[in-house]
Design an enzyme around this catalytic site. Structure first.
Site, PDB file in Angstrom:
ATOM      1  N   GLU D 209      65.376   9.203  31.490  1.00 25.87           N
ATOM      2  CA  GLU D 209      65.484   9.376  32.938  1.00 25.87           C
ATOM      3  C   GLU D 209      65.283  10.845  33.257  1.00 25.87           C
ATOM      4  O   GLU D 209      65.289  11.687  32.348  1.00 25.87           O
ATOM      5  CB  GLU D 209      66.844   8.874  33.440  1.00 25.87           C
ATOM      6  CG  GLU D 209      68.039   9.544  32.794  1.00 25.87           C
ATOM      7  CD  GLU D 209      69.361   8.812  33.047  1.00 25.87           C
ATOM      8  OE1 GLU D 209      69.430   7.598  32.791  1.00 25.87           O
ATOM      9  OE2 GLU D 209      70.320   9.467  33.466  1.00 25.87           O
ATOM     10  N   HIS D 247      70.511  28.975  40.176  1.00 27.56           N
ATOM     11  CA  HIS D 247      69.325  29.581  39.583  1.00 27.56           C
ATOM     12  C   HIS D 247      69.367  29.495  38.072  1.00 27.56           C
ATOM     13  O   HIS D 247      68.369  29.247  37.416  1.00 27.56           O
ATOM     14  CB  HIS D 247      69.213  31.039  40.018  1.00 27.56           C
ATOM     15  CG  HIS D 247      68.915  31.192  41.469  1.00 27.56           C
ATOM     16  ND1 HIS D 247      67.791  30.656  42.041  1.00 27.56           N
ATOM     17  CD2 HIS D 247      69.597  31.808  42.460  1.00 27.56           C
ATOM     18  CE1 HIS D 247      67.788  30.944  43.338  1.00 27.56           C
ATOM     19  NE2 HIS D 247      68.885  31.640  43.621  1.00 27.56           N
TER      20      HIS D 247
END
Lengths: 380, 288, 380, 288
Positions: D209, D247
């Site tokens: 997945e 980030h």
């Protein structure tokens, strides 16, 4: 520091390792208490407490049936010397019905520099020979401290060595406790031998050894307390490494273990024999040098003394100052022949001081040994 | 050339202002060592004879780009200091300190894996590349620059051996004291490849003694990886059988650790084994 | 659980990481307190608190000079939506004089499955692009937890990335604290970006992110407390994994993340779009199913509902029981078109129960999707 | 043949007497699993439907020579249980338990090094060798013995895929759920060589997945070490761009984790990549 059997056992018991019932006895008066603690039924075994092996063969272990018999044997054992070690205490323990004797030990593997668990189904007095002659009867597991001692490692050893299945659980349990004791007491050696199987299918540590790290005693007040019983340890507190060889006639006073051994070899080469080492490398002090010189002066077995020092950290002017102070306090003159060699840091000053005080002082090792050979000739 | 330390070494002295620290800082400097910083907790910002003092090894490393440390601090402080040096990425740690607990060394050993640090010692006289860098307490008068690499367990005995070598005109590339404790940061076996790779080192002297198995382990390395002549002096040949270390100790060493065991292992590796310092000189002369 | 900037900063401050002075503001009344805390001199920056990136570009950050100006701008920001996230609080902070913007972050390296420290001298909004376009401007160090984060590793990164020497010490210090926070708070992500160098040569975390492990909240009461502010977390407490996609029209109720995603893909294949996921796999309960169905029923964006379950741990008879109970409590009939497929453990019983209650129930996935396509045709 | 578990597996069920534990003990037994013991602290000495219960994993291992464990205990107890299983030398641990904290898994991972244990999961449906051994919660009706090795991140999706395979007459050698958590004991890449070495496995199905990089890592292993046909189904191709992981998360995955990234990596390794369960059957038929 090597602990006596009874001290080791008292510590192992705190960790839940099964040990026989018993009591330390130093004279007749406490034998009754030991008898009461053990009970008529399984009374008793008398075991000389000495820091050397071969005690059984030397007659240091006696089995008795009654208190009178124990009272009769006691003075014989308390008076004996085993390999030059005088016996001044006994451990009186219950008698056990032993089916099998095993061996379990923890020490440092010198190859890996890591702790190693040793296990053998053939324990008892001859374990060293067993290990040499039947290496397959000895199992080892090297322990990585951050991973600890996993149960499966003990199980694998037990299985591989043919221990009966019913004992695996007990072996895992005791090995775990022994390793815990090894770590927490900062031991260098922890040993149960024989670790015996009794009729009840349970395991019990019939004899035990525990050596703890001298360097770690400062953080183990209760072990530090035990130190008082050991002469070598009390010397160590004054910065002296002392080894009593118990035979020979030359006393050695050196800085550093290697230099001490070299000097011993040179003494042997010259046809004599060292009686004891005194290595003063761990901190030179007036008190340390004075203790060392007094010991060398007073020990009757020592006929002459060699001082051989090549100083790095130790400054030879300091050494000379402290030695002269000590000799002054002993009456102004060292009472036995003494040959001195000083080399290294500030050696010239040190040599001058000793020479001015009238001692034979060398610069080079050869010179020292030549003087020593002369001395030997004179004494023979 | 040399191994581990030379004139590019940028040394930090731990415990610089103490009695031993200050005395030996001067002597190490006299040998030519580039001492760039001292570390004394609480004295950061001060100076010692022109050398800046910092509170931590890391500060010294950051400020002075230090790459080596020598320890003149007591055992109780040394363990944390060595861990700090490893953490800071110091490359060579000379751990003079005597009395570091063995279980602390187990901890230090695990931390050393995956680090960039090499620890020499503890309980060592240190290491010296004569006239370039001295990270220890050895008497400088015993050393001269030259072609012999020396590694020793005992400090005092190595002084004697190097003194004999120097008198005979056989100077030393680098002399390393591995330390007398049961667990040391660097073994003989680990030093052999360094001397082998060092162009200036033309022969190796191993100053060993009875006990332990470090000489036997080194014999294997020498046999397989060393093309240079090796001379070993082993002290203690006349010692009576050692005091028992317990069965476990005896079992695990299995007869190793004796003079005979060491001599046999070393001779099998092509090493000349002697007993006394003068014989080292003689054996080396034959080897060259 | 992703924390808001101000929550992350409050935690980092406890670990000694330098952060700007500031205060959270939810309405005009607390703006005065924020002004007082910051002072006229460096007042102020208004920062919308939302759990999404790109807030600056969306106008969620405003610099102001005075309290009146802040009061004027406040309602605009409080009313806005950033990427569909409504803004209901602001962080009011001091203005800083920033010389350089750096990046420091800790997360899990998916290759090594170990924590990794990331450092870059080119921080700020475009760090992801920097990392992609200038990989040499980003340093990584994979951490072995048993060894920790050594100073030399941070120093090496700082040196290798060309950080000025004067900042190495501060970088080591802050990295150490950030790693400590990462471990102790059981974070999955801890990030300082920008980590700014101000005129005073010191470093300060101008923006911060902290995500903590949902699974570890049970041992962090103070983090668990924060949970209340997050709708998805309160659903999680009922065993529901809820993801709001904020667009689309089909509500999905499934067991297991993979099945949920497959169903979403199938919905997309059929030409429609999923609005939200509800994964009930973490413990089926009457309360959980009831909450899930109520949410699907009440959310106006959802036009129809697909239930697709292949049960292993979850028993389909239980699911059916709970669903019927919940629907009963909602008035006896689910208010939107709903298609159900039940398969796996005890599925036959579950299907029979739902069918008897009058729902369209499928056994096979294809069947469910055929029914769905029919439904779509009908609604278009 | 099969991988990891078969009829020689001697299974211990952790939490055997609990609600889930008792229910699934019966189902696992029905599949033919040799369950030799249960572990429920405080219930040692009791029995559950003829199976002896012990207080600890080690006791169960000692008494019944167990070599595998399946966990039906809550997350708060599972970490210690897994560490105990590693300590006891259990070979296969199927960690069904959901919700184990990530930092606990870091601890477990380090402990796994140097051990003999393989952990499957956590947060997994477990593993099954149909009709021989089931160490999990998957619905037995979906599985048949046969030549396809299946490895899956998502339990529910693997049920669907195996159900389709079984209906199409494509039985399974072994089906392994690696678990849905960020850190798992065994990755796809580690299972590939096991399936490759298993004589009965003729093809491999990977049920993946979006998210994470486990499929990409497996692609490298497949390329280098796998000669058998591999089909991958990747769920989530229609998902909108994921919610930001910060980030740091984005930087460290560098664009990996998307459907496209996984498809490209797998196709480059010769893997057929599909989106829906039915397509798996079709792709396998082509491969055989």
């Amino acid at each position: 520091m090597d602990l006596y059997e009874h001290q080791a056992k008292a510590i192992f018991q705190q960790y839940g390792i099964p040990i026989p019932r018993g009591l330390v006895v130093r004279d007749e008066s406490s034998l009754q208490a030991a008898f009461d603690a053990i009970g008529q039924e399984s009374f008793g075994v008398l075991k000389a407490q000495v820091l050397t092996g071969g005690r059984g063969k030397a007659g240091g272990i006696k089995v008795v049936d009654s208190l009178p018999q124990a009272l009769e044997l006691l003075p014989n054992i308390l008076g004996m010397r085993i390999k030059e070690f005088p016996v001044d205490s006994l451990l009186v323990e219950e008698r056990l019905h032993i089916k099998n004797e095993y061996f379990m030990g923890l020490t440092i593997d010198p190859e890996a520099s890591l702790p190693v668990l040793l296990l053998s189904p053939r324990g008892g007095m001859d374990i060293e020979e067993v290990a040499k002659d039947y290496p397959s009867a000895l199992g080892k597991y090297v322990i990585h401290p951050s991973r600890g001692l996993p149960s499966f490692a003990v199980m694998d050893l037990a299985r591989g060595l043919g221990f009966p299945h019913r004992l695996w659980g007990a072996l895992i349990d005791i090995a775990g406790k022994l390793y815990k004791a090894f770590c927490q007491e900062e031991a260098t050696l922890a040993e149960l031998n024989p670790l015996a199987e009794t009729t009840g299918d349970s395991l019990i540590a019939v004899d035990s050894r525990l050596s703890v790290d001298d360097n770690a005693l400062f953080r183990h007040p209760e072990l530090n307390e035990l130190k008082k019983g050991f002469k070598e340890m009390s010397l160590k507190d004054k910065g002296l490494d002392y080894i009593d060889l118990r035979t020979g006639e030359v006393g050695l006073l050196c800085v550093g273990a290697g230099m001490t051994m070299l000097t011993m070899d040179l003494v042997a080469q010259a046809g004599a024999k060292a009686r004891c080492f005194l290595d003063v490398s761990h901190g030179i002090s007036a008190e340390g040098l004075s203790t060392a010189l007094e010991l060398l002066a007073s020990e009757p077995g020592i006929k002459c003394v060699l001082v051989n020092m090549f100083g790095g950290l130790s400054r030879m002017d300091e050494i000379a100052t402290f030695m002269l102070q000590a000799i002054e306090a002993m009456g102004g003159r060292f009472p036995k022949p003494i040959l001195i060699r000083l080399q290294g840091t500030n050696a010239e000053i040190g040599r001058r001081m000793m020479m001015e005080a009238g001692y034979v002082v060398s610069t080079e090792l050869e010179e020292l040994m030549d003087n020593f050979k002369e001395l030997l000739k004179g004494t023979k | 050339m040399s191994i581990l330390v030379d004139k590019n070494t940028r040394l930090v002295v731990l415990g610089m202002t103490g009695r031993q620290g200050s005395f030996h800082t001067r002597l190490m400097r006299e040998e030519g060592t580039n001492i760039v910083a001292g570390v004394v907790p609480g004295k950061g910002g001060q100076q010692f004879e022109g050398i800046p003092i910092y509170d931590t090894i890391l500060q010294a490393k950051l400020a002075q780009d230090a790459n080596a440390c020598v320890f003149f601090v007591p055992a109780s402080a040394a363990t944390q200091g060595i861990l700090d040096a490893i953490d800071a990425g110091i490359e060579v740690v000379s751990a003079i300190t005597d009395g570091i607990p063995m279980h602390d060394m187990l901890l230090i050993q695990e931390k050393l894996k995956g680090s960039r640090t090499r620890v020499i010692g503890p309980n060592t006289s240190g290491l010296i590349t004569p006239r370039q860098a001295k990270l220890g307490i050895m008497p400088s008068m015993a050393y001269k620059p030259g072609p012999v690499g020396v590694m020793a367990r005992s400090g005092s005995l190595s002084y004697e051996v190097c003194y004999e070598l120097s008198k005979a005109g056989l100077g030393q590339s680098t002399v390393v004291g591995i330390g007398g404790d049961r667990i040391v940061g660097t073994t003989f076996a680990e030093l052999v490849p360094l001397f082998e790779a060092d162009a200036e080192t033309r022969a190796i002297v191993m100053v060993g003694e009875i006990g332990g198995v470090d000489e036997e382990r080194a014999a294997l390395t020498i046999k397989e990886h060393c093309s240079k002549p090796v001379v070993a002096i082993i002290a203690g040949s006349s010692a009576p059988p050692g005091k028992a270390m317990g069965h476990a100790g005896a079992i695990i060493t299995q007869g190793k650790g004796t003079f005979e065991s060491k001599r046999e292992a070393l001779q099998a590796a092509g090493v000349k084994v002697v007993r006394y310092p003068r014989e080292v000189v003689q054996a080396l002369r034959e080897a060259f």
